[in-house]
Design an enzyme around this catalytic site. Sequence first.
Site, PDB file in Angstrom:
ATOM      1  N   HIS A   1       2.702   3.295  -9.215  1.00 57.77           N
ATOM      2  CA  HIS A   1       2.535   1.862  -9.469  1.00 57.77           C
ATOM      3  C   HIS A   1       3.789   1.267 -10.116  1.00 57.77           C
ATOM      4  O   HIS A   1       4.159   0.128  -9.837  1.00 57.77           O
ATOM      5  CB  HIS A   1       1.310   1.627 -10.355  1.00 57.77           C
ATOM      6  CG  HIS A   1       0.018   1.992  -9.692  1.00 57.77           C
ATOM      7  ND1 HIS A   1      -0.307   1.574  -8.413  1.00 57.77           N
ATOM      8  CD2 HIS A   1      -1.038   2.742 -10.117  1.00 57.77           C
ATOM      9  CE1 HIS A   1      -1.500   2.043  -8.082  1.00 57.77           C
ATOM     10  NE2 HIS A   1      -1.967   2.759  -9.099  1.00 57.77           N
TER      11      HIS A   1
ATOM     12  N   ASP B   1       0.832  -1.193   0.000  1.00 60.12           N
ATOM     13  CA  ASP B   1       0.000   0.000   0.000  1.00 60.12           C
ATOM     14  C   ASP B   1       0.872   1.250   0.000  1.00 60.12           C
ATOM     15  O   ASP B   1       1.939   1.270   0.619  1.00 60.12           O
ATOM     16  CB  ASP B   1      -0.912   0.001   1.235  1.00 60.12           C
ATOM     17  CG  ASP B   1      -2.082   0.937   1.093  1.00 60.12           C
ATOM     18  OD1 ASP B   1      -2.745   0.901   0.040  1.00 60.12           O
ATOM     19  OD2 ASP B   1      -2.328   1.708   2.031  1.00 60.12           O
TER      20      ASP B   1
ATOM     21  N   ARG C   1       1.949  -5.159   6.261  1.00 58.03           N
ATOM     22  CA  ARG C   1       1.224  -4.116   5.534  1.00 58.03           C
ATOM     23  C   ARG C   1       2.006  -2.813   5.619  1.00 58.03           C
ATOM     24  O   ARG C   1       2.417  -2.391   6.697  1.00 58.03           O
ATOM     25  CB  ARG C   1      -0.187  -3.912   6.077  1.00 58.03           C
ATOM     26  CG  ARG C   1      -0.881  -2.770   5.322  1.00 58.03           C
ATOM     27  CD  ARG C   1      -2.358  -2.897   5.236  1.00 58.03           C
ATOM     28  NE  ARG C   1      -2.885  -1.929   4.274  1.00 58.03           N
ATOM     29  CZ  ARG C   1      -4.156  -1.784   3.974  1.00 58.03           C
ATOM     30  NH1 ARG C   1      -5.048  -2.557   4.554  1.00 58.03           N
ATOM     31  NH2 ARG C   1      -4.561  -0.898   3.101  1.00 58.03           N
TER      32      ARG C   1
ATOM     33  N   ARG D   1      -0.372   8.882 -10.624  1.00 60.07           N
ATOM     34  CA  ARG D   1      -0.458   7.665  -9.833  1.00 60.07           C
ATOM     35  C   ARG D   1       0.228   6.479 -10.503  1.00 60.07           C
ATOM     36  O   ARG D   1       0.801   5.616  -9.842  1.00 60.07           O
ATOM     37  CB  ARG D   1      -1.926   7.320  -9.560  1.00 60.07           C
ATOM     38  CG  ARG D   1      -2.606   8.266  -8.581  1.00 60.07           C
ATOM     39  CD  ARG D   1      -4.065   7.892  -8.366  1.00 60.07           C
ATOM     40  NE  ARG D   1      -4.210   6.620  -7.696  1.00 60.07           N
ATOM     41  CZ  ARG D   1      -4.207   6.454  -6.366  1.00 60.07           C
ATOM     42  NH1 ARG D   1      -4.027   7.500  -5.572  1.00 60.07           N
ATOM     43  NH2 ARG D   1      -4.374   5.265  -5.838  1.00 60.07           N
TER      44      ARG D   1
ATOM     45  N   LEU E   1      10.829 -21.185  -4.431  1.00 61.17           N
ATOM     46  CA  LEU E   1       9.881 -20.305  -3.748  1.00 61.17           C
ATOM     47  C   LEU E   1       8.594 -20.274  -4.545  1.00 61.17           C
ATOM     48  O   LEU E   1       8.620 -20.284  -5.779  1.00 61.17           O
ATOM     49  CB  LEU E   1      10.455 -18.888  -3.601  1.00 61.17           C
ATOM     50  CG  LEU E   1       9.572 -17.828  -2.921  1.00 61.17           C
ATOM     51  CD1 LEU E   1      10.421 -16.864  -2.108  1.00 61.17           C
ATOM     52  CD2 LEU E   1       8.785 -17.017  -3.960  1.00 61.17           C
TER      53      LEU E   1
ATOM     54  N   GLU F   1       1.289 -13.542  12.602  1.00 59.60           N
ATOM     55  CA  GLU F   1       1.866 -12.345  13.211  1.00 59.60           C
ATOM     56  C   GLU F   1       1.648 -11.189  12.236  1.00 59.60           C
ATOM     57  O   GLU F   1       1.826 -11.353  11.020  1.00 59.60           O
ATOM     58  CB  GLU F   1       3.357 -12.536  13.473  1.00 59.60           C
ATOM     59  CG  GLU F   1       3.681 -13.636  14.476  1.00 59.60           C
ATOM     60  CD  GLU F   1       3.118 -13.354  15.856  1.00 59.60           C
ATOM     61  OE1 GLU F   1       3.169 -12.184  16.291  1.00 59.60           O
ATOM     62  OE2 GLU F   1       2.621 -14.297  16.507  1.00 59.60           O
TER      63      GLU F   1
END
Length: 222
Positions: free
Chosen positions: A19, A2, A170, A15, A113, A189
């Site tokens: 991105h 975010d 986050r 914007r 991964l 967590e």
Amino acid sequence: MDGNGRWAAKRGLPRVAGHRAGAEAVRRTLRSAVEMGVEVLTLYAFSSENWRRSEEEVSDLKGLLGFYLERELAELEREGVQLRLIGDHSAFGSDLAQRLEKAVKRTAHNRRLTLVIALNYGSRLEIAAAAKRLAAKATSGEIDVGAIDEQMFGAELMTSEWPDLDLLIRTSGEKRLSNFLLWQVAYSELVFVDTLWPDFDERAFKAALEEFSARQRRFGGR
């Protein structure tokens, strides 16, 4: 992930520039995850609520996704990264959807991964769909209602192949889950950082992992 828009606004940029910078942060984070031995990395790239954004911004996001998909595919193969998708990516149109599916097939053999990209994903929709499938199975007699438990419900979710999240990060100072993997984060967590996503780098990722490793996980015990 975010803060792309705020990152661009602070610099007087459109914007889409945020991105683009956010996509570079994805590259750094993925590289760090590979180096630090992370087994599964899930990125919330486009939520089911993001369609509320302007048509221009959604178009920019789709274009960037296609561009970086083509650019990074060879790198994913070199690093042994398997690409997987959750959400309804068909909503992005047949061309992009086919390219995404091709990338998933091309990296299917990789084991170092697993990179899970959440596209047009919403956790409430996922949970409701899982409930509907179980209800249909119960109605048809395929399963007994009394047999439905957490394990059976979890098997109906899009993430059933992978363990529940150990850690959720986050960025940008927001302190909410925003409809992301609500079932799967029951005992995760949570780490909230003020860093805007385009500025998230190897040092920030390592700091989050170190904070996670220092915590005592009791899972409801003492």
